[in-house]
Design a protein around this motif. Sequence first.
Motif, short mmCIF file in Angstrom:
data_model
loop_
_atom_site.label_atom_id
_atom_site.label_comp_id
_atom_site.label_asym_id
_atom_site.label_seq_id
_atom_site.Cartn_x
_atom_site.Cartn_y
_atom_site.Cartn_z
N LEU A 1 46.79 38.05 28.14
CA LEU A 1 45.74 37.91 29.28
C LEU A 1 46.02 36.61 29.84
CD1 LEU A 1 43.14 38.78 30.70
CD2 LEU A 1 41.72 37.63 28.84
N LYS A 2 46.35 36.56 31.00
CA LYS A 2 46.57 35.45 31.60
C LYS A 2 45.45 34.87 32.30
CE LYS A 2 51.19 35.93 31.40
NZ LYS A 2 51.95 35.23 30.46
N LEU A 3 45.32 33.34 32.75
CA LEU A 3 44.30 32.76 33.25
C LEU A 3 43.96 33.35 34.47
CD1 LEU A 3 42.09 30.45 33.12
CD2 LEU A 3 43.88 28.92 33.96
N ALA A 4 44.82 33.95 35.40
CA ALA A 4 44.47 34.24 36.77
C ALA A 4 43.58 35.36 36.62
CB ALA A 4 45.42 34.41 37.64
N LYS A 5 44.11 36.48 35.49
CA LYS A 5 43.14 37.41 35.32
C LYS A 5 41.87 37.17 34.70
CE LYS A 5 45.89 41.01 36.50
NZ LYS A 5 45.53 42.33 37.30
N ALA A 6 41.82 36.41 33.72
CA ALA A 6 40.52 35.95 33.12
C ALA A 6 39.71 35.45 34.27
CB ALA A 6 40.68 35.05 32.08
N ASN A 7 40.09 34.55 35.18
CA ASN A 7 39.28 34.03 36.18
C ASN A 7 38.78 35.27 37.20
OD1 ASN A 7 39.01 31.40 35.48
ND2 ASN A 7 41.01 31.04 36.37
N ALA A 8 39.73 36.29 37.50
CA ALA A 8 39.05 37.40 38.34
C ALA A 8 38.19 38.04 37.44
CB ALA A 8 40.61 38.09 38.59
N ILE A 9 38.09 38.21 36.36
CA ILE A 9 36.90 39.00 35.48
C ILE A 9 35.77 38.05 35.74
CG2 ILE A 9 36.06 39.51 33.08
CD1 ILE A 9 39.04 40.01 32.43
N VAL A 10 35.67 37.04 35.68
CA VAL A 10 34.53 35.94 36.17
C VAL A 10 34.08 36.17 37.36
CG1 VAL A 10 33.67 33.82 36.04
CG2 VAL A 10 35.19 34.05 34.35
N ARG A 11 34.97 36.06 38.42
CA ARG A 11 34.64 36.42 39.75
C ARG A 11 34.02 37.65 40.12
NH1 ARG A 11 39.60 33.90 40.56
NH2 ARG A 11 40.32 35.77 40.96
N GLY A 12 34.43 38.81 39.20
CA GLY A 12 34.16 40.10 39.52
C GLY A 12 32.63 40.28 38.96
N ALA A 13 32.59 39.70 37.77
CA ALA A 13 31.12 39.59 37.13
C ALA A 13 30.09 39.01 37.99
CB ALA A 13 31.08 39.01 35.70
N PHE A 14 30.53 37.87 38.38
CA PHE A 14 29.60 37.17 39.45
C PHE A 14 29.09 37.85 40.48
CE2 PHE A 14 30.83 32.40 38.07
CZ PHE A 14 30.01 32.81 36.74
N LEU B 1 39.08 31.32 23.39
CA LEU B 1 38.23 31.43 24.86
C LEU B 1 39.28 31.28 25.94
CD1 LEU B 1 35.40 31.21 26.27
CD2 LEU B 1 35.65 28.89 26.00
N LYS B 2 39.44 32.13 26.91
CA LYS B 2 40.47 31.89 27.99
C LYS B 2 39.56 31.36 29.33
CE LYS B 2 44.38 32.69 29.18
NZ LYS B 2 45.63 32.22 28.46
N ALA B 3 38.48 31.60 29.75
CA ALA B 3 37.64 31.27 30.83
C ALA B 3 36.26 31.50 30.44
CB ALA B 3 38.07 32.12 31.74
N PHE B 4 35.48 30.55 31.16
CA PHE B 4 34.11 30.39 30.88
C PHE B 4 33.41 29.68 32.19
CE2 PHE B 4 30.03 28.40 30.15
CZ PHE B 4 29.44 29.35 29.71
N ALA C 1 37.47 44.82 38.30
CA ALA C 1 37.98 43.91 39.48
C ALA C 1 39.34 43.37 39.05
CB ALA C 1 36.96 42.83 39.72
N ALA C 2 39.58 42.79 37.84
CA ALA C 2 40.89 42.40 37.60
C ALA C 2 42.06 43.35 37.03
CB ALA C 2 40.59 41.41 36.06
N GLY C 3 41.88 44.60 37.53
CA GLY C 3 42.64 45.68 37.23
C GLY C 3 42.61 46.24 35.86
N TYR C 4 41.79 46.14 35.02
CA TYR C 4 41.70 46.57 33.71
C TYR C 4 40.72 47.67 33.29
CZ TYR C 4 44.52 42.23 32.50
OH TYR C 4 45.64 41.29 32.26
#
Length: 143
Positions: free
Chosen positions: A4-17, A39-42, A135-138
């Motif tokens: 799981l790359k940081l960019a994808k983890a951040n995309a998950i956060v953005r999609g959830a928000f 922990l990858k992103a928070f 949103a992150a394609g998963y």
Amino acid sequence: MSSLKLAKANAIVRGAFKRAGELGLKPIAVAVLDAGGHLKAFQAQDGTSFLRPGVAHGKAYGAIALGQGSRGLNDAALERPHFVQALNGLTGGALVPVPGGVLIRDGRGNLVGAVGISGDASDNDEACAVAGVEAAGYTAQTD
């Protein structure tokens, strides 16, 4: 194992928000863990209470640790409370067995991580987690 790359983890956060905003939810906290439980992103929206980060992490941690979404852990807690209590003891109280923690799978079905969300009703938290993962394609696994 997929990474799981940081960019994808951040995309998950953005999609959830984004989903939380669309639903008009209370402020949420989002924790994204990789397949190893790290922990990858928070991020937490303004106005979240101080326990929300821990709850979000606990939902994701329980999902990744046991290989099922936290909705499934919630069902297990209802059916076998002593077992889930024992698991929580083994993890030093780190599991939060309520909906809002989902596994993240890639296009081949490989486990790449988990996301946990806390801030609103558990079903709403889970809906935001699923939206972020997609949103992150998963693909999200809720149980």
